[in-house]
Design a protein around this motif. Structure first.
Motif, PDB file in Angstrom:
ATOM      1  N   ASN A 221       0.842  -1.197   0.000  1.00  0.00           N
ATOM      2  CA  ASN A 221       0.000   0.000   0.000  1.00  0.00           C
ATOM      3  C   ASN A 221       0.879   1.249   0.000  1.00  0.00           C
ATOM      4  OD1 ASN A 221      -2.025   1.900   0.318  1.00  0.00           O
ATOM      5  ND2 ASN A 221      -2.291   1.511   2.502  1.00  0.00           N
ATOM      6  N   SER A 222       0.751   2.073  -1.049  1.00  0.00           N
ATOM      7  CA  SER A 222       1.559   3.287  -1.161  1.00  0.00           C
ATOM      8  C   SER A 222       0.808   4.537  -0.710  1.00  0.00           C
ATOM      9  CB  SER A 222       2.025   3.471  -2.607  1.00  0.00           C
ATOM     10  OG  SER A 222       0.913   3.609  -3.486  1.00  0.00           O
ATOM     11  N   ALA A 223      -0.421   4.394  -0.241  1.00  0.00           N
ATOM     12  CA  ALA A 223      -1.221   5.554   0.170  1.00  0.00           C
ATOM     13  C   ALA A 223      -0.901   5.955   1.608  1.00  0.00           C
ATOM     14  CB  ALA A 223      -2.702   5.241   0.035  1.00  0.00           C
ATOM     15  N   GLN A 224      -1.267   7.187   1.938  1.00  0.00           N
ATOM     16  CA  GLN A 224      -1.130   7.678   3.301  1.00  0.00           C
ATOM     17  C   GLN A 224      -2.206   7.042   4.185  1.00  0.00           C
ATOM     18  OE1 GLN A 224       1.413   9.686   4.354  1.00  0.00           O
ATOM     19  NE2 GLN A 224       2.184   9.391   2.247  1.00  0.00           N
ATOM     20  N   PRO A 225      -1.991   7.024   5.517  1.00  0.00           N
ATOM     21  CA  PRO A 225      -2.961   6.368   6.412  1.00  0.00           C
ATOM     22  C   PRO A 225      -4.380   6.892   6.294  1.00  0.00           C
ATOM     23  CG  PRO A 225      -0.902   6.812   7.580  1.00  0.00           C
ATOM     24  CD  PRO A 225      -0.791   7.486   6.239  1.00  0.00           C
TER      25      PRO A 225
END
Length: 243
Positions: A221-225
């Motif tokens: 997962n490359s997205a922010q929290p």
């Protein structure tokens, strides 16, 4: 409308206005063309999106009910006869037109154009979820048969993906689900994804198929929290080959 329907149907039959009886519409119909193209291309979500994500229809003439699954939700509508043309009316949408041509059901609307459906050979159980027949046929066609782990944990083991979502032979998980549409498809972007679990605890994986080879990667997962996950292929977990 309910009281008038039997009279309308009788007039249709006696007048010879259609080559099919109204009850011929009854049953569960699946988008077999979409399944065939998934198998041919090796891609799941991109292929299904191209077909507008109408995957399965369930029709009940006597009760004037029609429902379809688009891969992540079910939509209910009313089945009506309008000027000798069967239609499905759903809230906020232009009615879809239904036509039987031989053994095929043609469904046409302004959004998706005309799509073709075939009746399932084995009717689903009364409590079966809408969309389950399409999913079962897809699993059989896309993941059916015997697979062997040639790389990864459990190397040499035989793996089988069942058409009801059970999997045997993979170390750990005993259930799986292919992502067809919705949030899981959005999170995967251009990648196909597979959910693997055991005892209702699991995780997504990235799936790539090329002929008789099936690769299963860890999902990174490359997205922010605080953002929707964006999944990409990480380390390869397994390489399977079809026997």
């Amino acid at each position: 409308m309910r009281q008038a329907l039997p009279i309308v149907l009788a007039a249709l039959l006696l007048g010879g206005c259609a080559s099919h009886k109204p009850e011929d519409l009854n049953g569960t119909w699946i988008n077999q063309k979409a399944i065939d193209e998934v198998v041919e291309s090796g891609r799941v979500t991109q292929t299904l999106n191209k077909h507008g994500i109408e995957l399965e229809w369930k029709l009940d003439v006597a009760n004037q009910k029609a429902s379809f699954s688009n891969g992540f939700e079910g939509v209910d509508g009313q089945l009506i006869l309008n000027e000798d043309q069967w239609q499905v009316s759903t809230e906020g949408e232009e009615p879809a037109r239904l036509t039987l041509r031989g053994d095929e059901l043609k469904v046409a609307n302004r959004t998706f154009g005309e799509q073709t459906f075939v009746r399932v050979k084995s009717p689903p159980a009364a409590n079966a979820p809408l969309g389950g027949s399409f999913e079962k046929a897809l699993y059989q066609a896309y993941l059916g048969g015997n697979w062997k782990i040639v790389e990864g944990q459990g190397k040499g083991a035989s793996v089988r993906f069942g058409d009801t979502g059970n999997v045997t032979g993979l170390p750990g998980p005993d259930r799986f689900a292919l992502c067809l549409a919705g949030d899981c498809a959005t999170m995967g972007g251009s990648n196909d994804s597979l959910w693997l679990e055991r005892n209702q605890r699991g995780a997504p994986f990235i799936l790539k198929r090329d002929g008789d080879k099936l690769e299963i990667f860890q999902a990174v997962n490359s997205a922010q929290p605080d953002e929707m996950p964006v999944l990409a292929a990480g380390k390869r977990q397994w390489l399977l080959e079809q026997d």
